[in-house]
Design a protein around this motif. Structure first.
Motif, short mmCIF file in Angstrom:
data_model
loop_
_atom_site.label_atom_id
_atom_site.label_comp_id
_atom_site.label_asym_id
_atom_site.label_seq_id
_atom_site.Cartn_x
_atom_site.Cartn_y
_atom_site.Cartn_z
N GLN A 138 0.84 -1.20 0.00
CA GLN A 138 0.00 0.00 0.00
C GLN A 138 0.87 1.25 0.00
OE1 GLN A 138 -3.17 0.54 -0.46
NE2 GLN A 138 -2.97 2.76 -0.14
N ARG A 139 1.92 1.25 0.81
CA ARG A 139 2.81 2.40 0.84
C ARG A 139 3.52 2.57 -0.50
NH1 ARG A 139 6.44 4.35 5.92
NH2 ARG A 139 4.55 3.60 6.96
N ARG A 195 2.32 1.73 -3.44
CA ARG A 195 1.35 2.29 -4.38
C ARG A 195 1.16 3.79 -4.16
NH1 ARG A 195 -1.16 -2.79 -3.44
NH2 ARG A 195 -2.45 -1.91 -1.75
N GLU A 196 1.16 4.21 -2.90
CA GLU A 196 1.04 5.64 -2.60
C GLU A 196 2.22 6.43 -3.16
OE1 GLU A 196 0.67 5.61 1.61
OE2 GLU A 196 -1.42 4.91 1.60
#
Length: 299
Positions: free
Chosen positions: A80-81, A83-84
């Protein structure tokens, strides 16, 4: 949320912080390694095995501007990080994330990569020989596998520090090494023979010493604090009471002895890189080469 899941998320977040700081502080080192890789044509499809929060992924995107990277990791939080970060860089179309446990025998579809990159991830595997064979089968003939492994977590303090417990950092690392020897038996392994056994031709091996002056650098101070905090979590029971007390003084942000307040920090570590080719008939007898370099300077 159960206590165990809360603990896992907390640990995941702590590791993510270290991975982000590692990427920032050692960015020049990672760029140097990607530039060293021998590729006849720029890769269009890359797989980053054990991508973490994306240090290798984004270095590879910078090195190969036409490439797309599939980032594979077991941690949903890390991905997730990643992708951010891709969104912030405007590169979401160049990045695909896949959550997977590489020790599982059946992998998800990872596409058809020209280059597979694994940095500081292979030593975490329970069955590395199986993973090496899977990577060999994933690559086309002539495809390249880059394995980057660490000798240990970086050192930051001078050898005679702190004044009240000289040599504290080395004793903490020694205790950590004993813990890792039980849980991570492949840490510090020579991957060359294992790559050869999996069918690769090892075309190059590079030893890189990193020595970065971190005086006054906030990122280095944060990196040192996060690293020693994580080591404390692992080895608290194995340290002498005096060492544990001295370590806690270093980790106390409000203490005049805080590691973040020191002006003599450096980042000292060593990485080994193996460049391994899925052999073609004409390259099976290639002779591996080795190089040695030192990266110094400011973080």
């Amino acid at each position: 949320m159960t206590h165990s899941s809360h603990h896992e998320r907390h640990d995941d977040a702590g590791q993510a912080e270290i991975l982000d700081l590692d990427a920032e502080v050692l960015a020049a080192h990672t760029t140097e390694i990607t530039a060293w890789l021998s590729l006849d044509t720029p890769p269009r499809q890359i797989v980053d095995l054990g991508s973490g929060t994306g240090a290798g992924t984004f270095a590879l995107l910078d090195r190969f501007p036409e490439a797309q990277v599939t980032a594979v990791d077991s941690s949903a939080g890390h991905l997730q990080r990643l992708r951010e970060k891709a969104y912030a860089r405007g590169e979401t179309e160049r990045v695909r994330t896949v959550q997977a446990n590489l020790d599982e025998p059946d992998w998800p579809d990872l596409g058809s990569p020209d280059l597979v990159w694994a940095s500081a991830s292979m030593h975490h595997l329970a069955h590395p020989e199986r993973v090496l064979r899977a990577v060999h089968d994933l690559l086309p003939e002539g495809g390249l596998f880059a394995v980057v492994e660490l000798a240990g977590f970086p050192r930051f303090l001078p050898e005679n520090a702190p004044d009240d417990r000289p040599g504290l950092e080395e004793r903490c690392h020694a205790a950590g090494d004993r813990v890792h020897a039980e849980h991570l038996p492949h840490r510090g392994a020579d991957w060359g023979p294992m790559l050869t056994a999996a069918g690769f031709t090892v075309e190059g091996e590079r030893l890189v010493d990193v020595n970065i002056d971190g005086a006054g650098d906030q990122a280095v101070g944060a990196y040192a604090h996060a690293g020693l905090q994580r080591i404390r979590h692992k080895v608290a029971d194995a340290l002498a009471a005096e060492d544990l007390a001295a370590l806690d003084r270093l980790l106390d942000a409000d203490s005049p002895h805080s590691i973040r307040r020191r002006t003599d920090l450096t980042v000292r570590t060593r990485r080994t890189v193996w460049a391994a080719r899925r052999s073609t008939a004409s390259s099976r007898r290639a002779t591996p080469s080795s190089t040695y370099s030192v990266i110094t300077g400011q973080a």
